[in-house]
Design a protein around this motif. Structure first.
Motif, PDB file in Angstrom:
ATOM      1  N   GLY A 146       0.784  -1.225   0.000  1.00 43.81           N
ATOM      2  CA  GLY A 146       0.000   0.000   0.000  1.00 43.81           C
ATOM      3  C   GLY A 146       0.817   1.277   0.000  1.00 43.81           C
ATOM      4  O   GLY A 146       0.257   2.364  -0.116  1.00 43.81           O
ATOM      5  N   GLU A 147       2.126   1.158   0.099  1.00 40.86           N
ATOM      6  CA  GLU A 147       2.972   2.357   0.115  1.00 40.86           C
ATOM      7  C   GLU A 147       3.246   2.866  -1.296  1.00 40.86           C
ATOM      8  O   GLU A 147       3.316   2.096  -2.257  1.00 40.86           O
ATOM      9  N   LEU A 148       3.453   4.173  -1.374  1.00 40.01           N
ATOM     10  CA  LEU A 148       4.022   4.791  -2.562  1.00 40.01           C
ATOM     11  C   LEU A 148       5.404   5.285  -2.142  1.00 40.01           C
ATOM     12  O   LEU A 148       5.518   6.223  -1.359  1.00 40.01           O
ATOM     13  N   VAL A 149       6.425   4.600  -2.626  1.00 37.54           N
ATOM     14  CA  VAL A 149       7.804   4.929  -2.266  1.00 37.54           C
ATOM     15  C   VAL A 149       8.511   5.453  -3.502  1.00 37.54           C
ATOM     16  O   VAL A 149       8.390   4.880  -4.595  1.00 37.54           O
ATOM     17  N   THR A 150       9.254   6.550  -3.362  1.00 38.94           N
ATOM     18  CA  THR A 150       9.979   7.094  -4.493  1.00 38.94           C
ATOM     19  C   THR A 150      11.481   6.956  -4.301  1.00 38.94           C
ATOM     20  O   THR A 150      11.989   7.038  -3.179  1.00 38.94           O
ATOM     21  N   LEU A 151      12.158   6.714  -5.405  1.00 42.05           N
ATOM     22  CA  LEU A 151      13.613   6.624  -5.446  1.00 42.05           C
ATOM     23  C   LEU A 151      14.088   7.757  -6.349  1.00 42.05           C
ATOM     24  O   LEU A 151      13.821   7.745  -7.555  1.00 42.05           O
ATOM     25  N   ILE A 152      14.723   8.764  -5.729  1.00 43.00           N
ATOM     26  CA  ILE A 152      15.142   9.936  -6.507  1.00 43.00           C
ATOM     27  C   ILE A 152      16.666  10.009  -6.572  1.00 43.00           C
ATOM     28  O   ILE A 152      17.372   9.385  -5.777  1.00 43.00           O
ATOM     29  N   GLY A 153      17.160  10.787  -7.522  1.00 40.89           N
ATOM     30  CA  GLY A 153      18.594  10.945  -7.678  1.00 40.89           C
ATOM     31  C   GLY A 153      18.900  11.448  -9.076  1.00 40.89           C
ATOM     32  O   GLY A 153      18.042  11.448  -9.961  1.00 40.89           O
ATOM     33  N   ALA A 154      20.134  11.850  -9.284  1.00 42.48           N
ATOM     34  CA  ALA A 154      20.545  12.406 -10.568  1.00 42.48           C
ATOM     35  C   ALA A 154      20.659  11.309 -11.630  1.00 42.48           C
ATOM     36  O   ALA A 154      20.617  10.119 -11.326  1.00 42.48           O
ATOM     37  N   ASN A 155      20.805  11.721 -12.880  1.00 33.19           N
ATOM     38  CA  ASN A 155      21.078  10.785 -13.970  1.00 33.19           C
ATOM     39  C   ASN A 155      22.296   9.947 -13.646  1.00 33.19           C
ATOM     40  O   ASN A 155      23.301  10.470 -13.173  1.00 33.19           O
ATOM     41  N   GLY A 156      22.229   8.649 -13.919  1.00 34.36           N
ATOM     42  CA  GLY A 156      23.390   7.795 -13.694  1.00 34.36           C
ATOM     43  C   GLY A 156      23.595   7.356 -12.261  1.00 34.36           C
ATOM     44  O   GLY A 156      24.611   6.747 -11.932  1.00 34.36           O
ATOM     45  N   ALA A 157      22.627   7.634 -11.392  1.00 31.84           N
ATOM     46  CA  ALA A 157      22.774   7.287  -9.974  1.00 31.84           C
ATOM     47  C   ALA A 157      22.608   5.798  -9.715  1.00 31.84           C
ATOM     48  O   ALA A 157      23.030   5.281  -8.683  1.00 31.84           O
ATOM     49  N   GLY A 158      21.946   5.089 -10.669  1.00 32.92           N
ATOM     50  CA  GLY A 158      21.709   3.659 -10.498  1.00 32.92           C
ATOM     51  C   GLY A 158      20.255   3.304 -10.288  1.00 32.92           C
ATOM     52  O   GLY A 158      19.927   2.150  -9.974  1.00 32.92           O
ATOM     53  N   LYS A 159      19.365   4.275 -10.473  1.00 34.20           N
ATOM     54  CA  LYS A 159      17.941   4.052 -10.189  1.00 34.20           C
ATOM     55  C   LYS A 159      17.322   3.039 -11.155  1.00 34.20           C
ATOM     56  O   LYS A 159      16.673   2.085 -10.741  1.00 34.20           O
ATOM     57  N   THR A 160      17.526   3.258 -12.450  1.00 40.04           N
ATOM     58  CA  THR A 160      16.953   2.353 -13.446  1.00 40.04           C
ATOM     59  C   THR A 160      17.580   0.969 -13.340  1.00 40.04           C
ATOM     60  O   THR A 160      16.894  -0.051 -13.486  1.00 40.04           O
ATOM     61  N   THR A 161      18.873   0.918 -13.075  1.00 37.70           N
ATOM     62  CA  THR A 161      19.546  -0.378 -12.890  1.00 37.70           C
ATOM     63  C   THR A 161      18.899  -1.152 -11.752  1.00 37.70           C
ATOM     64  O   THR A 161      18.701  -2.370 -11.836  1.00 37.70           O
ATOM     65  N   THR A 162      18.527  -0.446 -10.683  1.00 41.07           N
ATOM     66  CA  THR A 162      17.863  -1.096  -9.547  1.00 41.07           C
ATOM     67  C   THR A 162      16.528  -1.695  -9.975  1.00 41.07           C
ATOM     68  O   THR A 162      16.210  -2.843  -9.640  1.00 41.07           O
ATOM     69  N   LEU A 163      15.733  -0.946 -10.739  1.00 36.06           N
ATOM     70  CA  LEU A 163      14.444  -1.464 -11.201  1.00 36.06           C
ATOM     71  C   LEU A 163      14.631  -2.674 -12.112  1.00 36.06           C
ATOM     72  O   LEU A 163      13.903  -3.662 -12.034  1.00 36.06           O
ATOM     73  N   LYS A 164      15.636  -2.593 -12.989  1.00 33.56           N
ATOM     74  CA  LYS A 164      15.878  -3.704 -13.915  1.00 33.56           C
ATOM     75  C   LYS A 164      16.400  -4.935 -13.188  1.00 33.56           C
ATOM     76  O   LYS A 164      16.171  -6.064 -13.622  1.00 33.56           O
ATOM     77  N   ASP A 221      22.703   8.097  -4.931  1.00 33.65           N
ATOM     78  CA  ASP A 221      23.791   8.874  -5.525  1.00 33.65           C
ATOM     79  C   ASP A 221      24.959   7.933  -5.787  1.00 33.65           C
ATOM     80  O   ASP A 221      25.421   7.235  -4.876  1.00 33.65           O
ATOM     81  N   SER A 222      25.415   7.902  -7.035  1.00 41.50           N
ATOM     82  CA  SER A 222      26.580   7.085  -7.432  1.00 41.50           C
ATOM     83  C   SER A 222      26.452   5.635  -6.976  1.00 41.50           C
ATOM     84  O   SER A 222      27.411   5.035  -6.478  1.00 41.50           O
ATOM     85  N   GLY A 223      25.250   5.078  -7.133  1.00 35.69           N
ATOM     86  CA  GLY A 223      25.041   3.662  -6.843  1.00 35.69           C
ATOM     87  C   GLY A 223      24.764   3.322  -5.403  1.00 35.69           C
ATOM     88  O   GLY A 223      24.589   2.148  -5.055  1.00 35.69           O
ATOM     89  N   ALA A 224      24.728   4.327  -4.532  1.00 34.81           N
ATOM     90  CA  ALA A 224      24.492   4.075  -3.108  1.00 34.81           C
ATOM     91  C   ALA A 224      23.282   4.872  -2.632  1.00 34.81           C
ATOM     92  O   ALA A 224      22.980   5.949  -3.157  1.00 34.81           O
ATOM     93  N   LEU A 225      22.572   4.341  -1.630  1.00 34.68           N
ATOM     94  CA  LEU A 225      21.476   5.083  -0.999  1.00 34.68           C
ATOM     95  C   LEU A 225      22.078   5.947   0.100  1.00 34.68           C
ATOM     96  O   LEU A 225      22.694   5.436   1.036  1.00 34.68           O
ATOM     97  N   ILE A 226      21.894   7.261  -0.024  1.00 37.20           N
ATOM     98  CA  ILE A 226      22.537   8.180   0.922  1.00 37.20           C
ATOM     99  C   ILE A 226      21.552   8.788   1.913  1.00 37.20           C
ATOM    100  O   ILE A 226      21.964   9.441   2.875  1.00 37.20           O
TER     101      ILE A 226
END
Length: 240
Positions: free
Chosen positions: A31-49, A214-219
């Motif tokens: 039931g949560e809506l959780v967002t993962l934010i960060g700059a281009n190249g941070a690793g967000k899409t890689t995490t989803l994939k 940021d840069s592949g890590a959750l900060i």
């Protein structure tokens, strides 16, 4: 039965010598809506994939658990049957199929004809532009219309977890507003959402909780409303 629907522990993704994701932990409750934010190249899409098993050849470590079951060796096409759907960056609609056909493809795991018809009507009501163009090829739609279609198609599968990758990218302000209106509506219906988004302000305004990558890590992580007012988030992602 835990209320945790998705749990990522120690996820690392490396392409050769490049470490795209560096040992992250992330958890989402039903039931949560959780967002993962960060700059281009941070690793967000890689995490989803990594969650959906759609990464190219690379080294992956760590565990990803969905509804209490590990996703290791689960094929991406099997996830839809398990009620996990993703709207990829770039929409990924079937360009040579009509809008109607795209929606029916979203429901391919279902056999409740009346329910499917009701859902088509539902999303046509939410997205009137799609109804007006129901017989039109998806490849002829604008970027915003394709985003609407990609979201509606994913929701036709009745997902318990919906992954959204950059849904506002490249859209006009009015279209972005519409997309986020629908994201909030879907969330209010109890569907769990993991939203990857560059527009940090809109994402945090819509979300219950947020993570900063940021840069592949959750900060950073925390309550989304609190993060909106965090000076570090403001400076780095909100232009304040």
């Amino acid at each position: 039965m835990t209320d945790t629907i998705l749990k990522i522990q120690g996820l690392k993704v490396a392409y050769g010598g490049i470490k795209a994701v560096k040992g992250i932990d992330l958890e989402i409750s039903r039931g949560e809506l959780v967002t993962l934010i960060g700059a281009n190249g941070a690793g967000k899409t890689t995490t989803l994939k990594a969650i959906t098993g759609t990464l190219p050849s690379c080294k992956i470590e760590g565990t990803i658990t969905y509804k209490g079951q590990p996703l290791k060796d689960v094929h991406s096409f099997q996830l839809v049957e398990r009620k996990l759907a993703m709207v990829p960056e770039g929409r990924g609609v079937f360009t040579r199929m009509t809008i109607q056909e795209n929606l029916m493809m979203g429901a391919y795991t279902r056999n409740d004809k009346a329910g499917i018809a009701d859902d088509v009507d539902k999303w046509f009501t939410v997205f009137p532009r799609l109804k007006e163009r129901a017989g039109q090829l998806a490849g002829t739609l604008s970027g915003g219309e394709q985003q609407m279609l990609a979201m509606a198609r994913a929701l036709m599968s009745h997902p318990e977890l919906l992954l959204l990758d950059e849904p506002s990218m490249g859209l006009s302000p009015i279209m972005v507003e519409k997309i986020f209106e629908v994201i909030r509506k879907v969330s209010s219906e109890g569907i769990t959402i993991l939203l990857v988004e560059q527009n940090a302000k809109l994402a945090l305004e819509a979300a219950h909780r947020g993570y900063v990558m940021d840069s592949g890590a959750l900060i950073m992580s925390g309550n989304a409303a609190d993060m909106l007012h965090d000076p570090r988030v403001k400076a780095a992602y909100l232009g304040e």
